[in-house]
Design a protein around this motif. Sequence first.
Motif, PDB file in Angstrom:
ATOM      1  N   GLU A  75      55.307  32.166  63.786  1.00  0.00           N
ATOM      2  CA  GLU A  75      54.918  32.460  65.162  1.00  0.00           C
ATOM      3  C   GLU A  75      53.480  32.916  65.277  1.00  0.00           C
ATOM      4  O   GLU A  75      52.997  33.146  66.376  1.00  0.00           O
ATOM      5  CB  GLU A  75      55.859  33.500  65.787  1.00  0.00           C
ATOM      6  N   VAL A  98      55.785  30.354  72.336  1.00  0.00           N
ATOM      7  CA  VAL A  98      55.330  30.990  71.094  1.00  0.00           C
ATOM      8  C   VAL A  98      54.475  32.219  71.431  1.00  0.00           C
ATOM      9  O   VAL A  98      54.553  33.252  70.760  1.00  0.00           O
ATOM     10  CB  VAL A  98      54.545  29.984  70.215  1.00  0.00           C
ATOM     11  N   CYS A 101      56.702  35.141  71.820  1.00  0.00           N
ATOM     12  CA  CYS A 101      57.359  35.587  70.583  1.00  0.00           C
ATOM     13  C   CYS A 101      56.369  36.188  69.581  1.00  0.00           C
ATOM     14  O   CYS A 101      56.784  36.868  68.648  1.00  0.00           O
ATOM     15  CB  CYS A 101      58.100  34.435  69.917  1.00  0.00           C
ATOM     16  N   GLN A 102      55.071  35.925  69.735  1.00  0.00           N
ATOM     17  CA  GLN A 102      54.132  36.381  68.709  1.00  0.00           C
ATOM     18  C   GLN A 102      53.528  37.750  69.028  1.00  0.00           C
ATOM     19  O   GLN A 102      52.737  38.248  68.247  1.00  0.00           O
ATOM     20  CB  GLN A 102      53.027  35.340  68.469  1.00  0.00           C
ATOM     21  N   PRO A 264      60.449  31.927  67.077  1.00  0.00           N
ATOM     22  CA  PRO A 264      60.448  30.582  67.673  1.00  0.00           C
ATOM     23  C   PRO A 264      60.529  29.500  66.605  1.00  0.00           C
ATOM     24  O   PRO A 264      59.683  28.606  66.530  1.00  0.00           O
ATOM     25  CB  PRO A 264      59.085  30.545  68.396  1.00  0.00           C
TER      26      PRO A 264
END
Length: 370
Positions: A75, A98, A101-102, A264
Amino acid sequence: MILPPATLGMLGGGQLGRYFVMSAHRLGYQVIVLDPDPASIAGAAADGQIVAAYDDADALAELARGCDAITCEFENVPAASLALLEQHKPVRPAASAVRVCQDRREEKAFLARADVPVAPNLTLLPHEPLPELPDHLFPAILKTAREGYDGKGQWTIHQASELPAALAASGVPCVLEKRLPLEGEFALTLARSPSGAISALPLVQNWHSGGILDQTRSPANVPALEAEAQRIAEHIIAALDYVGVLTVEFFLVGGQLLVNEMAPRPHNSGHPSIDNAGCSQFELQVRALCDLPLPAKAEVQPAILLNLLGDLWQDGTPDWASALALPGVHLHLYGKGEARTGRKMGHVTVTGRDWPTVEATASQLRALLG
Ligand code: ADP
Ligand code: MG
């Protein structure tokens, strides 16, 4: 639908990328990996590797030219790079997903908006005065907002007075999270194709040691929790308009599932699917990327996964011959050069007809590998 022998692009050259390459190859696709490390283990298995930084515009253009669709195996690929690739070829999961999620701040904000329960938390910035901190947040864990993995970038905080020093040491934006009395940890890996089909692996139960996954049991065998986890994960997938493979990590606290974090991509705890399911998490990743049909939920064999960390090599090569002599043992070594402490070098999955058989073999294996 992107059919074989199309070429697929993979951002990231670690073990997750390596298994993606193997699954793609089995289906007749070719894969080009982009990773700055010329000795990447996914690149070694792929049809080609572009050795460059993840934000190298020329390298990204070359990848887009050479591939029919692109995905990632971790990610921390800059979301801006994914957004750039999206202008040329299908990128799944999308940069927008992404990006959430990062960064733990974005992730927590997204989950709050989606009404998904999480641990009490707040964002802290390193060079700003501390906000009012309620007592109920402590003891807590300070986590860097970005780039943490395997428990790295985390500090235990017993009381608020420890925070200024910890924040200064981190030097980056962080999330402070209440340390919860966990009754268990679980994960659900599922895939959604561009056509909207969804396929989930069974809920698995995880045990961590020092912030790193140590063992996984697949399936977790708790139908009520599995139904709830699947409901939450599908709600997240819909809210993110997600395409690709997503793993949701859960905490069980007071009998309730809270979401810990989202990945992800396929996940370490999804590795049993390589050996106990008809379609592994990596084949799901290929199928979702290429809009192939997704499998119906399949029965899986009981399996226990044991992670193999670099520590195991301290006194030389472990006794693989004895390990492989045990029934139902599937040994996976990732081909990494140096066995450093805490580095994931491989895993073993034990499968069998029933749990007593699997548990007996897993204990023999634990005794063997120390
Ligand atoms: P990573 O990105 O390193 O996986 P996690 O946030 O998942 O970071 O934390 C790693 C592990 O640390 C978790 O799987 C869990 O065992 C433990 N942990 C993390 N947050 C908490 C918490 N709020 N309460 C209790 N344990 C936690
Ligand atoms: Mg985690």
